[in-house]
Write a protein that holds these residues in place. Sequence first.
Motif, PDB file in Angstrom:
ATOM      1  N   ALA A   1     -10.306   3.864  13.584  1.00  0.00           N
ATOM      2  CA  ALA A   1      -9.118   3.096  12.607  1.00  0.00           C
ATOM      3  C   ALA A   1      -7.713   3.822  12.639  1.00  0.00           C
ATOM      4  N   ALA A   2      -7.935   5.189  12.735  1.00  0.00           N
ATOM      5  CA  ALA A   2      -6.597   6.082  12.658  1.00  0.00           C
ATOM      6  C   ALA A   2      -5.957   5.980  13.852  1.00  0.00           C
ATOM      7  N   GLY A   3      -6.670   5.799  15.140  1.00  0.00           N
ATOM      8  CA  GLY A   3      -5.965   5.778  16.156  1.00  0.00           C
ATOM      9  C   GLY A   3      -5.321   4.577  16.388  1.00  0.00           C
ATOM     10  N   ALA A   4      -5.931   3.390  15.739  1.00  0.00           N
ATOM     11  CA  ALA A   4      -5.475   1.948  16.135  1.00  0.00           C
ATOM     12  C   ALA A   4      -3.911   1.898  15.194  1.00  0.00           C
ATOM     13  N   ALA A   5      -3.905   2.637  13.932  1.00  0.00           N
ATOM     14  CA  ALA A   5      -2.781   2.616  13.191  1.00  0.00           C
ATOM     15  C   ALA A   5      -1.815   3.339  13.785  1.00  0.00           C
ATOM     16  N   LEU A   6      -2.064   4.514  14.694  1.00  0.00           N
ATOM     17  CA  LEU A   6      -0.990   5.250  15.490  1.00  0.00           C
ATOM     18  C   LEU A   6      -0.614   4.245  16.552  1.00  0.00           C
ATOM     19  N   CYS A   7      -1.388   3.582  17.126  1.00  0.00           N
ATOM     20  CA  CYS A   7      -0.775   2.470  18.249  1.00  0.00           C
ATOM     21  C   CYS A   7       0.116   1.780  17.554  1.00  0.00           C
ATOM     22  N   VAL A   8       0.142   1.159  16.292  1.00  0.00           N
ATOM     23  CA  VAL A   8       0.669   0.044  15.694  1.00  0.00           C
ATOM     24  C   VAL A   8       2.227   1.076  15.250  1.00  0.00           C
ATOM     25  N   ALA A   9       1.963   2.185  14.694  1.00  0.00           N
ATOM     26  CA  ALA A   9       3.184   3.069  14.189  1.00  0.00           C
ATOM     27  C   ALA A   9       4.140   3.243  15.572  1.00  0.00           C
ATOM     28  N   ARG A  10       3.503   3.392  16.603  1.00  0.00           N
ATOM     29  CA  ARG A  10       4.137   3.796  17.744  1.00  0.00           C
ATOM     30  C   ARG A  10       5.007   2.477  18.421  1.00  0.00           C
ATOM     31  N   ASN A  11       4.178   1.390  18.077  1.00  0.00           N
ATOM     32  CA  ASN A  11       5.039   0.226  19.143  1.00  0.00           C
ATOM     33  C   ASN A  11       5.443  -0.958  18.195  1.00  0.00           C
ATOM     34  N   ASP A  12       5.236  -0.762  16.784  1.00  0.00           N
ATOM     35  CA  ASP A  12       5.490  -2.072  16.114  1.00  0.00           C
ATOM     36  C   ASP A  12       6.435  -1.473  14.843  1.00  0.00           C
ATOM     37  N   ASP A  13       6.845  -2.554  13.948  1.00  0.00           N
ATOM     38  CA  ASP A  13       7.864  -1.929  12.574  1.00  0.00           C
ATOM     39  C   ASP A  13       6.890  -1.508  11.734  1.00  0.00           C
ATOM     40  N   ARG A  14       7.500  -1.204  10.458  1.00  0.00           N
ATOM     41  CA  ARG A  14       6.884  -0.804   9.543  1.00  0.00           C
ATOM     42  C   ARG A  14       6.216  -1.750   8.536  1.00  0.00           C
ATOM     43  N   GLU A  15       6.588  -3.296   8.754  1.00  0.00           N
ATOM     44  CA  GLU A  15       5.754  -4.384   8.049  1.00  0.00           C
ATOM     45  C   GLU A  15       4.280  -4.332   8.728  1.00  0.00           C
ATOM     46  N   VAL A  16       4.412  -4.323  10.138  1.00  0.00           N
ATOM     47  CA  VAL A  16       3.168  -4.467  10.833  1.00  0.00           C
ATOM     48  C   VAL A  16       2.191  -3.503  10.302  1.00  0.00           C
ATOM     49  N   PHE A  17       2.793  -2.146  10.180  1.00  0.00           N
ATOM     50  CA  PHE A  17       2.089  -1.147  10.033  1.00  0.00           C
ATOM     51  C   PHE A  17       1.443  -1.026   8.692  1.00  0.00           C
ATOM     52  N   TRP A  18       2.384  -1.351   7.864  1.00  0.00           N
ATOM     53  CA  TRP A  18       1.897  -1.641   6.361  1.00  0.00           C
ATOM     54  C   TRP A  18       0.522  -2.830   6.161  1.00  0.00           C
ATOM     55  N   LYS A  19       0.779  -3.949   7.063  1.00  0.00           N
ATOM     56  CA  LYS A  19      -0.047  -4.895   6.957  1.00  0.00           C
ATOM     57  C   LYS A  19      -1.441  -4.569   7.499  1.00  0.00           C
ATOM     58  N   LEU A  20      -1.316  -3.910   8.492  1.00  0.00           N
ATOM     59  CA  LEU A  20      -2.660  -3.564   9.161  1.00  0.00           C
ATOM     60  C   LEU A  20      -3.650  -2.469   8.417  1.00  0.00           C
ATOM     61  N   HIS A  21      -2.459  -1.372   7.870  1.00  0.00           N
ATOM     62  CA  HIS A  21      -2.888  -0.445   7.001  1.00  0.00           C
ATOM     63  C   HIS A  21      -3.721  -1.045   5.918  1.00  0.00           C
ATOM     64  N   SER A  22      -3.169  -2.253   5.077  1.00  0.00           N
ATOM     65  CA  SER A  22      -3.713  -2.956   4.023  1.00  0.00           C
ATOM     66  C   SER A  22      -5.075  -3.618   4.481  1.00  0.00           C
ATOM     67  N   ALA A  23      -5.011  -4.322   5.729  1.00  0.00           N
ATOM     68  CA  ALA A  23      -6.066  -4.853   6.226  1.00  0.00           C
ATOM     69  C   ALA A  23      -7.308  -4.270   6.242  1.00  0.00           C
ATOM     70  N   LEU A  24      -6.950  -3.006   7.035  1.00  0.00           N
ATOM     71  CA  LEU A  24      -8.235  -2.126   7.137  1.00  0.00           C
ATOM     72  C   LEU A  24      -8.814  -1.654   6.006  1.00  0.00           C
ATOM     73  N   PHE A  25      -7.862  -1.501   4.961  1.00  0.00           N
ATOM     74  CA  PHE A  25      -8.713  -1.115   3.742  1.00  0.00           C
ATOM     75  C   PHE A  25      -9.445  -2.042   2.870  1.00  0.00           C
ATOM     76  N   GLN A  26      -8.883  -3.319   3.193  1.00  0.00           N
ATOM     77  CA  GLN A  26      -9.749  -4.542   2.641  1.00  0.00           C
ATOM     78  C   GLN A  26     -11.035  -4.585   3.229  1.00  0.00           C
ATOM     79  N   ARG A  27     -10.994  -3.918   4.606  1.00  0.00           N
ATOM     80  CA  ARG A  27     -12.579  -4.043   5.278  1.00  0.00           C
ATOM     81  C   ARG A  27     -12.944  -2.595   5.653  1.00  0.00           C
ATOM     82  N   TRP A  28     -12.970  -1.679   4.574  1.00  0.00           N
ATOM     83  CA  TRP A  28     -12.979  -0.253   4.797  1.00  0.00           C
ATOM     84  C   TRP A  28     -14.521   0.075   5.348  1.00  0.00           C
TER      85      TRP A  28
END
Length: 242
Positions: A128-155
């Motif tokens: 999951a950390a690797g996934a967040a890093l992929c998004v951090a490298r390739n997408d904007d902050r809104e996408v990172f925040w959305k995925l960050h929140s979505a992953l914690f909803q399914r922790w």
Amino acid sequence: MTNGKKPRENPDYQPQAAGASSYLYVGIGLAVVIALVVGGFIWMNNKSYPPVDDKVLAENASFIVGDKAAPITIDIFEDFHCEHCSEFEKQSGAAIRQNVIDGKIRARYHMLNFLDGASDSGDYSSRAAGAALCVARNDDREVFWKLHSALFQRWNDDLDNQKIADLAVANGASPVSRDCIAAGKLVDEARTMADASKGQLSNSTEGQVATPTVLLAGKQVENIGSGPGWLDEILAGARPTK
């Protein structure tokens, strides 16, 4: 660990009364154990920790968001398989994001992985950390925040890489991020970054590493588990750290 089950008794073991020699060995054994415990206690109390290295924190954050000129920088340490981190995101995530947007703070997210072993796959936190890093490298902050929140909803779901990729796409991730996540391309890098970040967190807390934790200027912020009041205090200049 016994997983809640009573350990099976050894059928070959027959209890017997202790003789004089048994008492001697028991006494020696207890003395050794006590000496080890006392020695360990003294060692732990004498162990020194170097100051937190801000450069290491900056280099190993999974994602840094906010204006470089923001007056306050906080470091947030989380694990995607951490229930308390999920609660922290629910309680304080929106406040952190809004203050970043308002230019009041700069946030550095550190995604740790010490709960890998608690997942069925044995590596969910890292993936999951690797996934967040992929998004951090390739997408904007809104996408990172959305995925960050979505992953914690399914922790506690222990999603495989493809399902994490699908979740990222549902939250706006690009095809590049999708492929990066599905292939687990940045998992090893995320592990290395997590180790470095965990080392700095350990220096700050004298070895008491836990998630979620927030650092301000290398010092642990108190009372982060009861709503965003801790952030209000920081913004007001109270700086509740220890």
